[in-house]
Design an enzyme around this catalytic site. Structure first.
Site, PDB file in Angstrom:
ATOM      1  N   ASP A 209     -55.385  -5.349  10.181  1.00 57.73           N
ATOM      2  CA  ASP A 209     -54.790  -4.714   9.010  1.00 57.73           C
ATOM      3  C   ASP A 209     -54.000  -3.487   9.449  1.00 57.73           C
ATOM      4  OD1 ASP A 209     -56.677  -2.068   8.369  1.00 57.73           O
ATOM      5  OD2 ASP A 209     -57.732  -3.673   9.420  1.00 57.73           O
ATOM      6  N   ASP A 211     -53.718   0.498   8.948  1.00 61.49           N
ATOM      7  CA  ASP A 211     -54.596   1.567   8.501  1.00 61.49           C
ATOM      8  C   ASP A 211     -54.016   2.179   7.218  1.00 61.49           C
ATOM      9  OD1 ASP A 211     -57.076   2.839   9.341  1.00 61.49           O
ATOM     10  OD2 ASP A 211     -55.905   4.682   9.516  1.00 61.49           O
TER      11      ASP A 211
END
Length: 291
Positions: A209, A211
């Site tokens: 992902d 951050d």
């Protein structure tokens, strides 16, 4: 020297398929019990060992992972090369979820972990200016490319203590001011301990992902992260499966000197070394302490 590849699996990677003569075995260490039993066997004729960093079922938090016991156990089994796989968040738009980053630098922001095998009774200072092994990292990068994985060679891993994720202010600091590339919770002190144990160490960051610095971060659903984590684990297994053929069954000395890191590191005079401490260092530093 015979090659033995040690794989430390991160979130989502809890086993290595295809091992011949595979068996889980317990390893006792002077530093306590490792995260789990270690799966050993051979892959394409090359000895391998696999250790799930968080334990099967993910029982250890990043802080409670027994890093010293894990590295000692791998060294005690005869591991020569460690490939550490971990799930990470990305600070770079171009390092997207599903990509791999072969790490070459760290910033260590952990504070609640034992970070050395050495201390009172036997003091040592190893260099971690270049904390990963360039030779082994190159092999991992090539294995990723050969597996069809979008991979990047070289980048800085910010290791945070956790278990909570970053605040937005922290995320922006790490990205915009410090210039970090990925963030995770387990890269340190693992890399430092591997260097003290004279093990070649390469770090494969599996990006799950962006951050919280990213404007679309809040739109990411847990289901998306889990799907990425699953795909990353499949890709990691493909990468690992290529390593035996690339590294070979026989290992030459490390050009970077990772396997000789203690040659000039121990500071305590022989007459002042604590026998109890030396006994704990039998696997990690036996090469230099037996002389």
């Amino acid at each position: 020297m015979e090659t033995m590849i040690g794989v430390i699996g991160g979130s989502g990677l809890y086993e290595i398929a295809g091992l011949e003569d595979a068996r889980w075995q317990a390893v006792d260490t002077p530093w306590g019990t490792p995260s789990d039993e270690i799966l050993t066997g051979r892959l394409n004729g090359v000895k391998m060992a696999f250790l799930p960093r968080h334990g099967r079922g993910h029982v250890h938090s990043p802080t409670t992972v027994p890093y010293r016991a894990n590295i000692d156990a791998l060294k005690r089994l005869g591991v020569t090369d460690v490939i550490a796989v971990s799930a990470c968040g990305s600070f770079r738009e171009e390092y997207a979820p599903g990509h791999f980053l072969i790490v070459d630098q760290y910033i260590d922001r952990t504070f609640a972990r034992e970070k050395s095998f050495f201390g009172t009774g036997c003091v040592a200072h190893v260099s971690v200016a270049h904390p990963t092994c360039a030779r082994l990292s190159d092999v991992c990068y090539q294995a990723a490319q050969d597996s069809g994985i979008t991979a990047h060679r070289g980048g800085t891993y910010l290791t945070m203590e956790g278990p909570q994720f970053s605040t937005l202010a922290e995320s922006r600091l790490y990205r915009d001011v410090w210039g970090c590339d990925v963030i995770g919770m387990t890269g340190m002190p693992e890399a430092k301990l591997a260097r003290e144990a004279e093990l070649c160490y390469a770090s494969v960051a599996m990006i799950t992902d962006y951050d919280c610095w990213h404007p679309d971060h809040d739109a990411v659903e847990v289901t998306q992260i889990i799907a990425t984590l699953t795909q990353n684990a499949d890709n990691a297994r493909s990468l690992v499966a290529r390593l035996p053929a690339m590294l070979g069954a026989t290992r030459a000395p490390c050009p970077q000197g990772c396997d000789r890191a203690l040659d000039t590191a121990i500071m305590t005079a022989p007459a002042k070394r604590d026998p109890a401490v030396l006994a704990k260092l039998d696997a990690v530093a036996g090469r230099v302490l037996k002389g």
